[in-house]
Design a protein around this motif. Sequence first.
Motif, short mmCIF file in Angstrom:
data_model
loop_
_atom_site.label_atom_id
_atom_site.label_comp_id
_atom_site.label_asym_id
_atom_site.label_seq_id
_atom_site.Cartn_x
_atom_site.Cartn_y
_atom_site.Cartn_z
N VAL A 43 30.09 19.49 87.55
CA VAL A 43 29.08 19.81 88.54
C VAL A 43 29.01 21.48 88.47
N ASP A 44 27.86 22.03 88.21
CA ASP A 44 27.45 23.29 88.22
C ASP A 44 26.74 23.84 89.30
N LEU A 45 27.48 24.84 90.48
CA LEU A 45 26.88 24.83 91.64
C LEU A 45 26.19 26.29 91.64
N VAL A 91 37.90 13.19 86.65
CA VAL A 91 38.11 14.48 86.89
C VAL A 91 36.69 15.12 87.23
N TRP A 92 36.80 15.59 88.27
CA TRP A 92 35.56 16.51 88.69
C TRP A 92 35.90 17.91 88.41
N LEU A 93 34.83 18.42 87.70
CA LEU A 93 34.87 20.17 87.44
C LEU A 93 33.83 20.62 88.32
N ILE A 94 34.30 21.24 89.31
CA ILE A 94 33.12 21.92 90.24
C ILE A 94 33.03 23.39 89.84
N GLU A 95 32.25 23.81 88.99
CA GLU A 95 31.81 24.94 88.33
C GLU A 95 31.07 25.94 89.13
N LEU A 132 38.84 19.90 90.10
CA LEU A 132 39.32 21.10 89.50
C LEU A 132 37.94 22.08 89.95
N LEU A 133 38.46 23.19 90.39
CA LEU A 133 37.50 24.17 90.74
C LEU A 133 37.71 25.38 89.90
N PRO A 134 37.13 25.59 89.03
CA PRO A 134 37.46 26.81 88.21
C PRO A 134 37.04 28.02 88.73
N PHE A 135 37.74 29.13 89.25
CA PHE A 135 37.23 30.32 89.69
C PHE A 135 37.84 31.48 88.46
N PRO A 136 37.40 32.67 88.67
CA PRO A 136 37.91 33.64 87.87
C PRO A 136 39.21 33.95 88.33
#
Length: 145
Positions: A43-45, A91-95, A132-136
């Motif tokens: 999911v691209d926010l 797995v949810w990737l909330i980008e 999973l919420l990828p952050f810098p």
Amino acid sequence: MSAVDLRTILADPDHGGAYFIDERDADAMAQTAASLDFAVMRVDLSGCEDKAGLMSRLATAGGFPDGFGANWDALSDVLRDMSWRTAPGYVWLIENAAPWREAHATDFDTFLEILNEAAFEWAHADVAFWALLPFPGDQLTALEN
């Protein structure tokens, strides 16, 4: 961390939940989850302006059933069911969530709570559920405080 370790971690339902991760690890996490035959929803926010936009993007990525109510209760229900998308794990990737988090802090906290509740419910069924919420990398330390 080796691929074997990552597979072991992702396969363990008792460790599932919502986690902030370094954005450089997102692709490896998605690939590892796919190698476990997990359903991987990205999911691209980017440019997401409000809760309605969040719900729409989640519904699209997850293939939610028709009639999804697009509110917090409905989201909680669908994330704890997923019967239309059976898999041995999720797995949810909330980008690109950082700007949305900054603009909608209260809704973001509610969203995390729902994700963690879903993971807890799935763990009772012995199914891994990860958000999973990828952050810098430089922002991860601030998130821990």
